[in-house]
Design a protein around this motif. Structure first.
Motif, PDB file in Angstrom:
ATOM      1  N   ALA A  10       0.744  -1.132   0.235  1.00 57.98           N
ATOM      2  CA  ALA A  10      -0.224  -0.057  -0.088  1.00 57.98           C
ATOM      3  C   ALA A  10       1.038   1.265  -0.016  1.00 57.98           C
ATOM      4  O   ALA A  10       0.660   1.991  -0.751  1.00 57.98           O
ATOM      5  N   ARG A  11       2.057   1.247   0.601  1.00 60.90           N
ATOM      6  CA  ARG A  11       2.932   2.363   0.829  1.00 60.90           C
ATOM      7  C   ARG A  11       3.453   2.740  -0.450  1.00 60.90           C
ATOM      8  O   ARG A  11       3.439   3.632  -1.102  1.00 60.90           O
ATOM      9  N   TRP A  12       4.142   1.612  -1.254  1.00 56.72           N
ATOM     10  CA  TRP A  12       4.636   1.864  -2.677  1.00 56.72           C
ATOM     11  C   TRP A  12       3.794   2.249  -3.658  1.00 56.72           C
ATOM     12  O   TRP A  12       3.727   3.149  -4.578  1.00 56.72           O
ATOM     13  N   ARG A  13       2.294   1.622  -3.504  1.00 56.89           N
ATOM     14  CA  ARG A  13       1.142   2.061  -4.564  1.00 56.89           C
ATOM     15  C   ARG A  13       1.101   3.416  -4.389  1.00 56.89           C
ATOM     16  O   ARG A  13       0.662   4.324  -5.130  1.00 56.89           O
ATOM     17  N   THR A  14       1.007   4.111  -3.311  1.00 61.61           N
ATOM     18  CA  THR A  14       0.757   5.266  -2.943  1.00 61.61           C
ATOM     19  C   THR A  14       1.872   6.152  -3.387  1.00 61.61           C
ATOM     20  O   THR A  14       1.655   7.394  -4.085  1.00 61.61           O
ATOM     21  N   GLN A  15       3.186   5.651  -3.222  1.00 68.86           N
ATOM     22  CA  GLN A  15       4.131   6.678  -3.867  1.00 68.86           C
ATOM     23  C   GLN A  15       4.166   6.770  -5.165  1.00 68.86           C
ATOM     24  O   GLN A  15       4.259   7.584  -5.759  1.00 68.86           O
ATOM     25  N   VAL A  16       3.994   5.473  -5.965  1.00 68.85           N
ATOM     26  CA  VAL A  16       3.700   5.631  -7.544  1.00 68.85           C
ATOM     27  C   VAL A  16       2.507   6.482  -7.942  1.00 68.85           C
ATOM     28  O   VAL A  16       2.703   7.501  -8.765  1.00 68.85           O
ATOM     29  N   ASP A  17       1.463   6.383  -7.384  1.00 65.38           N
ATOM     30  CA  ASP A  17       0.382   7.333  -7.574  1.00 65.38           C
ATOM     31  C   ASP A  17       0.680   8.845  -7.177  1.00 65.38           C
ATOM     32  O   ASP A  17       0.402   9.674  -8.261  1.00 65.38           O
ATOM     33  N   GLU A  18       1.475   9.171  -6.163  1.00 67.77           N
ATOM     34  CA  GLU A  18       1.973  10.252  -6.056  1.00 67.77           C
ATOM     35  C   GLU A  18       3.147  10.909  -7.122  1.00 67.77           C
ATOM     36  O   GLU A  18       2.981  12.138  -7.329  1.00 67.77           O
ATOM     37  N   ALA A  19       3.838  10.136  -7.353  1.00 64.05           N
ATOM     38  CA  ALA A  19       4.798  10.184  -8.288  1.00 64.05           C
ATOM     39  C   ALA A  19       4.171  10.661  -9.541  1.00 64.05           C
ATOM     40  O   ALA A  19       4.518  11.868 -10.501  1.00 64.05           O
ATOM     41  N   THR A  24       2.790  14.751 -13.780  1.00 59.72           N
ATOM     42  CA  THR A  24       1.546  15.173 -14.835  1.00 59.72           C
ATOM     43  C   THR A  24       1.165  16.772 -14.274  1.00 59.72           C
ATOM     44  O   THR A  24       1.119  17.764 -15.155  1.00 59.72           O
ATOM     45  N   ASP A  25       1.229  16.928 -13.178  1.00 61.81           N
ATOM     46  CA  ASP A  25       0.989  18.218 -12.643  1.00 61.81           C
ATOM     47  C   ASP A  25       1.970  19.397 -12.925  1.00 61.81           C
ATOM     48  O   ASP A  25       1.726  20.503 -13.019  1.00 61.81           O
ATOM     49  N   HIS A  26       3.098  18.844 -13.342  1.00 58.13           N
ATOM     50  CA  HIS A  26       4.295  19.554 -13.450  1.00 58.13           C
ATOM     51  C   HIS A  26       4.907  19.432 -14.909  1.00 58.13           C
ATOM     52  O   HIS A  26       6.145  19.926 -15.025  1.00 58.13           O
ATOM     53  N   ALA A  27       4.281  18.872 -15.724  1.00 54.58           N
ATOM     54  CA  ALA A  27       4.743  18.417 -17.057  1.00 54.58           C
ATOM     55  C   ALA A  27       5.076  19.799 -17.836  1.00 54.58           C
ATOM     56  O   ALA A  27       6.029  19.718 -18.629  1.00 54.58           O
ATOM     57  N   ILE A  28       4.266  20.743 -17.658  1.00 55.71           N
ATOM     58  CA  ILE A  28       4.628  22.030 -18.479  1.00 55.71           C
ATOM     59  C   ILE A  28       6.015  22.628 -18.011  1.00 55.71           C
ATOM     60  O   ILE A  28       6.749  23.016 -18.998  1.00 55.71           O
ATOM     61  N   GLN A  29       6.771  22.341 -16.862  1.00 55.34           N
ATOM     62  CA  GLN A  29       7.990  22.520 -16.713  1.00 55.34           C
ATOM     63  C   GLN A  29       9.032  21.924 -17.541  1.00 55.34           C
ATOM     64  O   GLN A  29      10.003  22.416 -17.740  1.00 55.34           O
ATOM     65  N   LEU A  30       8.609  20.951 -18.132  1.00 49.20           N
ATOM     66  CA  LEU A  30       9.594  20.181 -18.820  1.00 49.20           C
ATOM     67  C   LEU A  30       9.746  20.676 -20.174  1.00 49.20           C
ATOM     68  O   LEU A  30      10.514  20.415 -20.973  1.00 49.20           O
ATOM     69  N   TRP A  54      -0.830   4.377 -14.783  1.00 52.06           N
ATOM     70  CA  TRP A  54      -1.168   3.891 -13.492  1.00 52.06           C
ATOM     71  C   TRP A  54      -2.589   3.866 -13.112  1.00 52.06           C
ATOM     72  O   TRP A  54      -2.932   3.118 -12.320  1.00 52.06           O
ATOM     73  N   ILE A  55      -3.473   4.584 -13.666  1.00 48.97           N
ATOM     74  CA  ILE A  55      -4.871   4.698 -13.142  1.00 48.97           C
ATOM     75  C   ILE A  55      -5.680   3.838 -14.355  1.00 48.97           C
ATOM     76  O   ILE A  55      -6.845   3.645 -14.230  1.00 48.97           O
ATOM     77  N   SER A  56      -5.018   3.089 -15.063  1.00 53.26           N
ATOM     78  CA  SER A  56      -5.930   2.393 -16.105  1.00 53.26           C
ATOM     79  C   SER A  56      -6.147   0.972 -15.592  1.00 53.26           C
ATOM     80  O   SER A  56      -6.103   0.542 -14.339  1.00 53.26           O
ATOM     81  N   ASN A  57      -7.098   0.529 -16.220  1.00 44.76           N
ATOM     82  CA  ASN A  57      -7.845  -0.751 -15.730  1.00 44.76           C
ATOM     83  C   ASN A  57      -6.838  -2.159 -16.109  1.00 44.76           C
ATOM     84  O   ASN A  57      -7.079  -3.242 -15.785  1.00 44.76           O
ATOM     85  N   ARG A  58      -5.500  -1.876 -16.361  1.00 45.54           N
ATOM     86  CA  ARG A  58      -4.675  -3.027 -16.722  1.00 45.54           C
ATOM     87  C   ARG A  58      -4.145  -3.516 -15.359  1.00 45.54           C
ATOM     88  O   ARG A  58      -4.449  -2.998 -14.206  1.00 45.54           O
TER      89      ARG A  58
END
Length: 108
Positions: A10-19, A24-30, A54-58
């Motif tokens: 659960a901890r690493w799932r949360t980390q992947v979700d946050e990352a 995505t939230d900061h992509a414009i900076q790229l 990550w949010i897909s149904n795979r």
């Protein structure tokens, strides 16, 4: 014993979700951080596609494999030494191939 393992998953799932959310939230900076047309565009595509993946149904296993593969190519492309030009060029080709697959209707 299974309790700590479940908690760790659960901890690493949360980390992947946050990352992936952060990317995505900061992509414009790229777009500003990298020069040229291809590299900034690929960085933004990577950000959005990894979040979508990550949010897909795979299955979780498939998500993790695709995340790993794309991230390895991304890391080589963006962070390896410029001395490794051939390795970076191959990484760019492979990353673009993976992103194209993820963005295609069949990749869903």
């Amino acid at each position: 014993m299974l309790g700590p393992v479940r908690e760790e998953r659960a901890r690493w799932r949360t980390q992947v979700d946050e990352a992936t959310t952060y990317l995505t939230d900061h992509a414009i900076q790229l777009l500003i951080a990298y020069k040229g047309d291809r590299i900034p565009t690929m960085a933004v595509r990577y950000s959005g596609d990894m979040r979508g993946l990550w949010i897909s149904n795979r299955s979780e296993e498939r998500k993790l494999l695709l995340l790993r593969d794309a991230t390895q190519h991304c890391h080589t492309l963006f962070f390896d030494s410029p001395l490794y030009i051939l390795r970076r060029a191959r990484a760019a080709q492979q990353l673009e191939r993976l992103l194209n697959e993820l963005e295609s209707p069949q990749g869903q």
